[in-house]
Design a protein around this motif. Structure first.
Motif, PDB file in Angstrom:
ATOM      1  N   SER A   1       0.813  -1.221   0.000  1.00  0.00           N
ATOM      2  CA  SER A   1       0.000   0.000   0.000  1.00  0.00           C
ATOM      3  C   SER A   1       0.843   1.266   0.000  1.00  0.00           C
ATOM      4  CB  SER A   1      -0.898   0.043   1.239  1.00  0.00           C
ATOM      5  OG  SER A   1      -1.540  -1.163   1.426  1.00  0.00           O
ATOM      6  N   ASN A   2       2.096   1.134   0.401  1.00  0.00           N
ATOM      7  CA  ASN A   2       2.979   2.288   0.418  1.00  0.00           C
ATOM      8  C   ASN A   2       3.342   2.641  -1.021  1.00  0.00           C
ATOM      9  OD1 ASN A   2       5.293   3.952   0.478  1.00  0.00           O
ATOM     10  ND2 ASN A   2       5.792   3.233   2.530  1.00  0.00           N
ATOM     11  N   GLY A   3       3.158   3.863  -1.388  1.00  0.00           N
ATOM     12  CA  GLY A   3       3.430   4.295  -2.751  1.00  0.00           C
ATOM     13  C   GLY A   3       4.882   4.157  -3.170  1.00  0.00           C
ATOM     14  N   GLN A   4       5.795   4.036  -2.205  1.00  0.00           N
ATOM     15  CA  GLN A   4       7.211   3.896  -2.516  1.00  0.00           C
ATOM     16  C   GLN A   4       7.682   2.450  -2.435  1.00  0.00           C
ATOM     17  OE1 GLN A   4       9.117   6.653   0.184  1.00  0.00           O
ATOM     18  NE2 GLN A   4       8.884   8.313  -1.280  1.00  0.00           N
ATOM     19  N   ALA A   5       6.794   1.518  -2.226  1.00  0.00           N
ATOM     20  CA  ALA A   5       7.176   0.105  -2.114  1.00  0.00           C
ATOM     21  C   ALA A   5       7.765  -0.392  -3.427  1.00  0.00           C
ATOM     22  CB  ALA A   5       5.966  -0.736  -1.731  1.00  0.00           C
ATOM     23  N   VAL A   6       8.864  -1.113  -3.324  1.00  0.00           N
ATOM     24  CA  VAL A   6       9.526  -1.686  -4.487  1.00  0.00           C
ATOM     25  C   VAL A   6       9.097  -3.142  -4.650  1.00  0.00           C
ATOM     26  CG1 VAL A   6      11.786  -2.291  -5.449  1.00  0.00           C
ATOM     27  CG2 VAL A   6      11.486  -0.130  -4.242  1.00  0.00           C
ATOM     28  N   LEU A   7       8.800  -3.789  -3.532  1.00  0.00           N
ATOM     29  CA  LEU A   7       8.460  -5.211  -3.531  1.00  0.00           C
ATOM     30  C   LEU A   7       6.965  -5.441  -3.324  1.00  0.00           C
ATOM     31  CD1 LEU A   7      11.346  -6.363  -1.154  1.00  0.00           C
ATOM     32  CD2 LEU A   7      11.296  -6.545  -3.641  1.00  0.00           C
ATOM     33  N   THR A   8       6.545  -6.658  -3.618  1.00  0.00           N
ATOM     34  CA  THR A   8       5.184  -7.099  -3.322  1.00  0.00           C
ATOM     35  C   THR A   8       5.274  -8.154  -2.226  1.00  0.00           C
ATOM     36  OG1 THR A   8       5.234  -8.912  -4.914  1.00  0.00           O
ATOM     37  CG2 THR A   8       4.484  -6.756  -5.727  1.00  0.00           C
ATOM     38  N   TRP A   9       4.123  -8.495  -1.622  1.00  0.00           N
ATOM     39  CA  TRP A   9       4.125  -9.554  -0.607  1.00  0.00           C
ATOM     40  C   TRP A   9       4.622 -10.870  -1.196  1.00  0.00           C
ATOM     41  CZ3 TRP A   9       4.425  -9.600   4.337  1.00  0.00           C
ATOM     42  CH2 TRP A   9       3.926  -8.542   5.088  1.00  0.00           C
ATOM     43  N   GLU A  10       4.288 -11.148  -2.439  1.00  0.00           N
ATOM     44  CA  GLU A  10       4.742 -12.388  -3.069  1.00  0.00           C
ATOM     45  C   GLU A  10       6.272 -12.417  -3.153  1.00  0.00           C
ATOM     46  OE1 GLU A  10       4.822 -16.089  -4.430  1.00  0.00           O
ATOM     47  OE2 GLU A  10       3.057 -15.067  -3.660  1.00  0.00           O
ATOM     48  N   GLU A  11       6.887 -11.293  -3.542  1.00  0.00           N
ATOM     49  CA  GLU A  11       8.349 -11.228  -3.614  1.00  0.00           C
ATOM     50  C   GLU A  11       8.979 -11.386  -2.232  1.00  0.00           C
ATOM     51  OE1 GLU A  11       9.652  -8.414  -7.219  1.00  0.00           O
ATOM     52  OE2 GLU A  11       8.219  -7.479  -5.836  1.00  0.00           O
ATOM     53  N   VAL A  12       8.355 -10.802  -1.221  1.00  0.00           N
ATOM     54  CA  VAL A  12       8.859 -10.930   0.151  1.00  0.00           C
ATOM     55  C   VAL A  12       8.836 -12.405   0.576  1.00  0.00           C
ATOM     56  CG1 VAL A  12       8.357 -10.378   2.572  1.00  0.00           C
ATOM     57  CG2 VAL A  12       8.297  -8.572   0.825  1.00  0.00           C
ATOM     58  N   ARG A  13       7.761 -13.108   0.257  1.00  0.00           N
ATOM     59  CA  ARG A  13       7.681 -14.545   0.595  1.00  0.00           C
ATOM     60  C   ARG A  13       8.752 -15.349  -0.142  1.00  0.00           C
ATOM     61  NH1 ARG A  13       2.172 -13.126  -0.060  1.00  0.00           N
ATOM     62  NH2 ARG A  13       1.195 -12.862   1.979  1.00  0.00           N
ATOM     63  N   VAL A  14       9.003 -15.000  -1.401  1.00  0.00           N
ATOM     64  CA  VAL A  14      10.042 -15.684  -2.182  1.00  0.00           C
ATOM     65  C   VAL A  14      11.415 -15.405  -1.565  1.00  0.00           C
ATOM     66  CG1 VAL A  14      11.244 -15.670  -4.416  1.00  0.00           C
ATOM     67  CG2 VAL A  14       8.746 -15.762  -4.332  1.00  0.00           C
ATOM     68  N   ILE A  15      11.690 -14.165  -1.183  1.00  0.00           N
ATOM     69  CA  ILE A  15      12.964 -13.802  -0.559  1.00  0.00           C
ATOM     70  C   ILE A  15      13.173 -14.635   0.702  1.00  0.00           C
ATOM     71  CG2 ILE A  15      14.135 -11.964   0.743  1.00  0.00           C
ATOM     72  CD1 ILE A  15      12.879  -9.993  -1.361  1.00  0.00           C
ATOM     73  N   ARG A  16      12.160 -14.701   1.542  1.00  0.00           N
ATOM     74  CA  ARG A  16      12.276 -15.458   2.793  1.00  0.00           C
ATOM     75  C   ARG A  16      12.473 -16.947   2.547  1.00  0.00           C
ATOM     76  NH1 ARG A  16       7.652 -11.959   6.037  1.00  0.00           N
ATOM     77  NH2 ARG A  16       9.099 -10.346   6.738  1.00  0.00           N
ATOM     78  N   SER A  17      11.760 -17.515   1.601  1.00  0.00           N
ATOM     79  CA  SER A  17      11.899 -18.951   1.345  1.00  0.00           C
ATOM     80  C   SER A  17      13.234 -19.260   0.668  1.00  0.00           C
ATOM     81  CB  SER A  17      10.730 -19.483   0.524  1.00  0.00           C
ATOM     82  OG  SER A  17      10.738 -18.956  -0.770  1.00  0.00           O
ATOM     83  N   ASP A  18      13.688 -18.425  -0.251  1.00  0.00           N
ATOM     84  CA  ASP A  18      14.982 -18.640  -0.908  1.00  0.00           C
ATOM     85  C   ASP A  18      16.126 -18.582   0.112  1.00  0.00           C
ATOM     86  OD1 ASP A  18      13.723 -18.890  -3.334  1.00  0.00           O
ATOM     87  OD2 ASP A  18      14.427 -16.969  -4.135  1.00  0.00           O
ATOM     88  N   TYR A  19      16.060 -17.616   1.007  1.00  0.00           N
ATOM     89  CA  TYR A  19      17.115 -17.488   2.005  1.00  0.00           C
ATOM     90  C   TYR A  19      17.095 -18.664   2.975  1.00  0.00           C
ATOM     91  CZ  TYR A  19      20.445 -15.309   5.159  1.00  0.00           C
ATOM     92  OH  TYR A  19      21.556 -15.037   5.923  1.00  0.00           O
ATOM     93  N   ALA A  20      15.918 -19.097   3.362  1.00  0.00           N
ATOM     94  CA  ALA A  20      15.794 -20.231   4.284  1.00  0.00           C
ATOM     95  C   ALA A  20      16.325 -21.517   3.654  1.00  0.00           C
ATOM     96  CB  ALA A  20      14.341 -20.414   4.708  1.00  0.00           C
ATOM     97  N   ALA A  21      16.175 -21.655   2.348  1.00  0.00           N
ATOM     98  CA  ALA A  21      16.655 -22.847   1.651  1.00  0.00           C
ATOM     99  C   ALA A  21      18.184 -22.893   1.603  1.00  0.00           C
ATOM    100  CB  ALA A  21      16.084 -22.892   0.236  1.00  0.00           C
ATOM    101  N   GLY A  22      18.822 -21.744   1.743  1.00  0.00           N
ATOM    102  CA  GLY A  22      20.280 -21.685   1.753  1.00  0.00           C
ATOM    103  C   GLY A  22      20.864 -21.517   0.363  1.00  0.00           C
ATOM    104  N   GLY A  23      22.157 -21.280   0.329  1.00  0.00           N
ATOM    105  CA  GLY A  23      22.860 -21.170  -0.945  1.00  0.00           C
ATOM    106  C   GLY A  23      22.753 -19.825  -1.616  1.00  0.00           C
ATOM    107  N   VAL A  24      22.140 -18.853  -0.967  1.00  0.00           N
ATOM    108  CA  VAL A  24      22.023 -17.517  -1.549  1.00  0.00           C
ATOM    109  C   VAL A  24      22.288 -16.492  -0.450  1.00  0.00           C
ATOM    110  CG1 VAL A  24      19.512 -17.343  -1.212  1.00  0.00           C
ATOM    111  CG2 VAL A  24      20.594 -15.996  -2.982  1.00  0.00           C
ATOM    112  N   THR A  25      23.045 -15.463  -0.802  1.00  0.00           N
ATOM    113  CA  THR A  25      23.370 -14.424   0.174  1.00  0.00           C
ATOM    114  C   THR A  25      22.323 -13.312   0.156  1.00  0.00           C
ATOM    115  OG1 THR A  25      24.667 -13.117  -1.392  1.00  0.00           O
ATOM    116  CG2 THR A  25      25.844 -14.851  -0.134  1.00  0.00           C
TER     117      THR A  25
END
Length: 79
Positions: free
Chosen positions: A19-43
């Motif tokens: 909802s923030n007009g300056q947001a760069v990400l979406t909730w879907e991207e945030v979920r992907v970021i969290r799952s990718d990091y949890a899986a490991g192998g990415v900084t």
């Protein structure tokens, strides 16, 4: 007047997240970021470059400071 601190389980104010007009990400991207990091192998830096945000933004997302989700449990910080 100071803004009220966030209360766990409280609804997200209208100007946060997508909802923030300056947001760069979406909730879907945030979920992907969290799952990718949890899986490991990415900084955090690699995730930041992939999604067009700073490493600090990724750190805040992973620590559940920005894009707060009461259902998300942050990973330990020593990774």
């Amino acid at each position: 007047m100071r803004p009220m601190p966030a209360i766990k389980g409280a609804p997200v104010p209208a100007n946060q997240g997508e909802s923030n007009g300056q947001a760069v990400l979406t909730w879907e991207e945030v979920r992907v970021i969290r799952s990718d990091y949890a899986a490991g192998g990415v900084t955090q830096r690699a995730l930041a470059a992939r999604h067009g945000v700073s490493q600090r933004s990724i750190q805040f997302i992973l620590r559940n400071i920005n894009w707060h989700d009461p259902e998300y449990t942050p990973l330990p910080q020593h990774r």
